[in-house]
Write a protein that holds these residues in place. Structure first.
Motif: not given
Length: 177
Positions: A38-47, A135-144
């Motif tokens: 799960i990622v919060n995204v943005a189109s006009k970011c340096g990343l 922007n682009f902080t990521k959360f890795l989520i398990s199958k559960e």
């Protein structure tokens, strides 16, 4: 997890309903048994370029193995996602060939933070504290539907492929940041 006015009572990501980019409700229980990023995204970011390119590459590499990316556009960081959601979807799909689900714009911080993000921050562990820093902080989520690990904005998707592979292989416990 104890009751709190600011943290939802849900016990997993699968307990949430969010809106897709067309404004339709999506119950995240449809992702039971899949590993999620799960990622919060943005189109006009340096990343933007590196993250969108690598998100697409990771998605193509693992989608047939039970992996999904859930992208949540957010305009809270220097207004780097200012346009309507339709422009965001078009940008992601045309320029970066995004094939993963793109949801409605959300707030990830503050009193109007999306309930899903309140849950992610409360269960993400690590040194990041509760606020999403960029922007682009990521959360890795398990199958559960549980948070395995939170990754900061500067951690590129390619750098977490080992974690994705481990999560796809077996149940995986929260690793913190």
């Amino acid at each position: 997890m104890g009751a709190s006015a600011s943290v939802p009572e849900q016990s997993s990501v699968h307990d949430f309903t969010v809106q897709d980019s067309m404004g339709k409700d999506v119950n995240l229980s449809i992702y039971k048994g899949k590993v999620l990023l799960i990622v919060n995204v943005a189109s006009k970011c340096g990343l933007t370029n590196s993250n969108y390119t690598q998100l697409t590459e990771s998605y193509r590499k693992y989608k047939d193995k039970g992996f999904e990316i859930l992208a949540f556009p957010c305009n809270q960081f220097l207004q780097q996602e200012p346009g309507p959601i339709e422009e965001t979807v078009q940008f992601m799909c045309e320029r970066f060939k995004a094939e993963y689900p793109i949801f409605a714009k959300v707030k990830v911080n503050g009193s109007n933070s999306a309930p899903l993000y309140k849950y992610l921050k409360a269960n993400g562990g690590g040194l990041m504290g509760t606020a999403i820093k960029w922007n682009f902080t990521k959360f890795l989520i398990s199958k559960e539907g549980l948070v395995i690990r939170r990754f900061g904005a500067r951690t590129e998707p390619s750098a977490i492929e080992d974690d994705i592979e481990k999560a796809l292989e077996e149940p995986y416990e929260n690793q913190g940041e």
